[in-house]
Scaffold this active site. Structure first.
Site, PDB file in Angstrom:
ATOM      1  NE  ARG A  24     -28.989  20.217 -19.901  1.00  0.00           N
ATOM      2  CZ  ARG A  24     -30.158  21.017 -19.448  1.00  0.00           C
ATOM      3  NH1 ARG A  24     -30.529  20.573 -18.028  1.00  0.00           N
ATOM      4  NH2 ARG A  24     -31.055  21.132 -20.326  1.00  0.00           N
ATOM      5  CB  THR A 135     -34.490  20.766 -29.438  1.00  0.00           C
ATOM      6  OG1 THR A 135     -34.604  21.851 -29.150  1.00  0.00           O
ATOM      7  CG2 THR A 135     -33.055  19.789 -29.590  1.00  0.00           C
ATOM      8  CE  LYS A 160     -31.093  25.971 -29.810  1.00  0.00           C
ATOM      9  NZ  LYS A 160     -31.750  27.090 -30.053  1.00  0.00           N
ATOM     10  CE  LYS A 162     -30.012  21.696 -27.927  1.00  0.00           C
ATOM     11  NZ  LYS A 162     -29.643  23.267 -27.374  1.00  0.00           N
ATOM     12  CG  ASP A 190     -27.508  25.254 -29.402  1.00  0.00           C
ATOM     13  OD1 ASP A 190     -26.279  25.602 -29.356  1.00  0.00           O
ATOM     14  OD2 ASP A 190     -27.724  25.527 -28.795  1.00  0.00           O
ATOM     15  CD  GLU A 218     -28.263  28.569 -30.009  1.00  0.00           C
ATOM     16  OE1 GLU A 218     -29.365  27.656 -30.892  1.00  0.00           O
ATOM     17  OE2 GLU A 218     -28.700  28.592 -28.316  1.00  0.00           O
ATOM     18  CG  ASP A 243     -28.264  30.207 -25.908  1.00  0.00           C
ATOM     19  OD1 ASP A 243     -28.276  30.478 -24.306  1.00  0.00           O
ATOM     20  OD2 ASP A 243     -28.275  28.977 -26.132  1.00  0.00           O
ATOM     21  CE  LYS A 267     -32.216  29.247 -24.590  1.00  0.00           C
ATOM     22  NZ  LYS A 267     -30.614  28.320 -24.213  1.00  0.00           N
ATOM     23  CB  CYS A 295     -37.520  28.257 -22.752  1.00  0.00           C
ATOM     24  SG  CYS A 295     -38.066  26.433 -24.027  1.00  0.00           S
ATOM     25  CG  ASP A 321     -34.871  27.092 -29.757  1.00  0.00           C
ATOM     26  OD1 ASP A 321     -35.894  26.264 -30.079  1.00  0.00           O
ATOM     27  OD2 ASP A 321     -33.957  27.071 -28.881  1.00  0.00           O
ATOM     28  CG  ASP A 323     -37.921  22.623 -28.519  1.00  0.00           C
ATOM     29  OD1 ASP A 323     -37.064  23.361 -27.699  1.00  0.00           O
ATOM     30  OD2 ASP A 323     -37.033  21.643 -28.617  1.00  0.00           O
TER      31      ASP A 323
HETATM   32 MG    MG Z   1     -28.032  26.980 -27.136  1.00  0.00          MG
END
Ligand code: MG
Length: 367
Positions: A24, A135, A160, A162, A190, A218, A243, A267, A295, A321, A323
Site C-alpha cells: 500500500r 523504514t 528497515k 521495504k 521487510d 521479515e 510479522d 505489534k 507498530c 521498530d 518509527d
Molecule cells: Mg513487517
C-alpha cells in the site's frame, strides 16, 4: 476507579513523505482515539489505525466492536481488576484485534494512573530510553539510496528496507543499498509477503553469496504460508522474522515449535493488546527467540504503549521498530513518550503520561 463511558475521536497527522510498501501507499497517519472515562474524572487513552489489508480492521469496525459488543462488558468494572477487564475484552468477540488493542491501551493507561506510576514501571520497570530503526519505503533505487543516506545523516543506525514488488528489482535494490551504506548502518529487510518461498531462497542465497549481510529478513511470504517460512529458514543463514504470520500467542507457539521463524515481530494491533503482547514476549523468551516490537503506520498514543512494553520486557524484546510517530510532520500528543527520530524517551508521568492531545476531532458513533 470505575469505568463509566467510552468515547471516540479521530487524529490525523500528515506524513513527511508518503509511506510505500509492497502492499500500500499512505499519505497520513490517521488514528481512531479511544477515550475511557471513569467516575474519578481520570481519562484513559488508546488508539488504533485502520489496517484492513493487515488486520481486517477499519475505524468503523473498531468503533462498532467497542461500542456495541465489548464496551458493555467492561462498563462499571473497577480499573484495579486489570486481568478481569482484559479477559472480558479478549473473550467478548473473536478477531477484532485492533479494537481490543486500542481498548487495552486505554485500560493499561488508566491502571497505571490508578497507582500513579509510568506504565513501564507497572509492567516491571526498565530503562526509559529506546532506539528505533526507520523504514525506507520501496521506490526506485536512487530514491531509496537518497532516503537511506538521509536517515543515516539524521542519526539512524538501523534501516528497515521495504521491498517485495518484483524479485530482480528487489535484489538490485538490496545490493545497491548494501554497497552504499552497510558500513554505516545495520540493514533489515521487510518483504511484506511479496515473494514466494522459492523466490526468497533464490534471492537470499544470491545476496548472501555476494557478501550482503542483513540482520534479518521479515515476512517474505504470505501470512498463512508457515511451511514456506520453514522452507526458507532451513535454507538461508539470514535470520527469518515472522510479522503478518504472527498475530496471536497461539500462532507464535506454532511458529516456534515448527522452526519457521527465528524472530517474532510483536505489534499490539495484531496480537489484540498489551495482555497478549506480554504473553508472546514471555513465551518467546522461554524459547530463546528474540522479539521485535513493531507498530503499524500509527501515531504516538498506541506507539507509546508499545514503547512502555518494550522498555519493561527488554530481556525478550531486543529489536525496536517504532518509527510511526517520527514519520509524521508533528506530534499532536503533548506529554508522555518523546519520539525524536531514532531516540524514544519515556516520560515519568503516570500511565502513558499524556497531558493533552491537540487537533482531536470528537466522533459520535454511528458516524
Ligand atoms: Mg513487517
Amino acid at each position: 476507579m470505575k469505568i463509566t463511558a467510552i468515547r471516540f475521536a479521530k487524529l490525523k497527522v500528515p506524513l513527511i513523505t508518503p509511506f510505500k510498501t509492497a502492499m500500500r501507499t499512505v499519505q497520513n497517519i490517521t488514528d481512531l482515539v479511544v477515550i475511557i472515562e471513569t467516575d474519578k474524572g481520570v481519562l484513559g487513552y488508546g488508539s488504533a489505525p485502520s489496517t484492513p489489508i493487515i488486520t481486517g480492521d477499519t475505524h468503523g469496525s473498531i468503533c462498532y466492536a467497542i461500542n456495541n459488543v465489548i464496551g458493555p462488558h467492561i462498563i462499571g468494572m473497577d480499573i484495579e481488576d486489570l486481568n478481569a477487564i482484559c479477559h472480558k475484552i479478549q473473550h467478548a468477540i473473536v478477531a477484532n484485534s485492533s479494537a481490543k488493542a486500542a481498548l487495552e491501551i486505554a485500560i493499561y493507561d488508566l491502571w497505571a494512573k490508578r497507582f500513579d506510576a509510568p506504565l513501564y514501571k507497572m509492567l516491571g520497570g526498565g530503562k526509559p530510553i529506546l532506539s528505533t530503526d526507520v523504514t525506507i519505503s520501496v521506490d526506485h533505487i536512487e530514491k531509496m539510496l537518497a532516503d537511506a543516506n538521509l536517515a543515516i545523516s539524521q542519526g539512524f543506525e538501523i534501516l528497515k528496507i521495504k521491498i517485495g514488488t518484483d524479485i530482480e528489482n528487489d535484489i538490485e535494490r538490496v545490493y545497491s543499498i548494501h554497497q552504499d551504506v552497510a558500513k554505516r548502518a545495520t540493514l533489515r529487510l521487510d518483504v511484506n509477503q511479496g515473494w514466494t518461498a522459492k523466490q526468497t531462497v533464490y534471492a537470499m542465497q544470491k545476496l548472501e553469496n555476494i557478501g550482503v549481510e542483513l540482520e534479518l529478513i521479515e515476512q517474505p511470504v504470505k501470512s498463512n504460508d508457515i511451511n514456506g517460512l520453514r522452507y526458507i529458514s532451513e535454507r538461508i543463514t539470514t535470520p527469518v522474522m515472522a510479522d503478518e504470520s504472527a498475530f496471536s500467542p497461539l500462532q507464535v507457539i506454532d511458529l516456534i515449535r515448527s522452526g519457521a521463524a527465528d524472530i517474532i515481530n510483536i505489534k499490539l494491533m495484531k496480537c489484540a493488546g498489551l495482555s497478549q503482547a506480554i504473553k508472546i514476549a514471555d513465551l518467546a523468551e522461554l524459547h530463546d527467540i528474540p522479539c521485535m516490537i513493531g507498530c503499524m503506520l500509527e501515531g504516538s498514543i498506541g506507539v507509546a504503549a508499545a514503547a512502555h512494553l518494550a522498555a519493561a520486557k527488554a530481556s525478550s524484546i531486543s529489536l525496536i521498530d517504532l518509527d510511526g510517530p517520527a514519520l509524521g510532520q508533528y506530534d499532536p500528543v503533548v506529554g508522555g513518550v518523546d519520539f525524536n527520530l531514532s531516540n524514544i524517551t519515556l516520560g515519568q508521568g503516570a500511565g502513558l503520561g499524556i497531558e493533552r492531545i491537540n487537533d482531536l476531532q470528537e466522533l459520535t458513533w454511528p458516524f
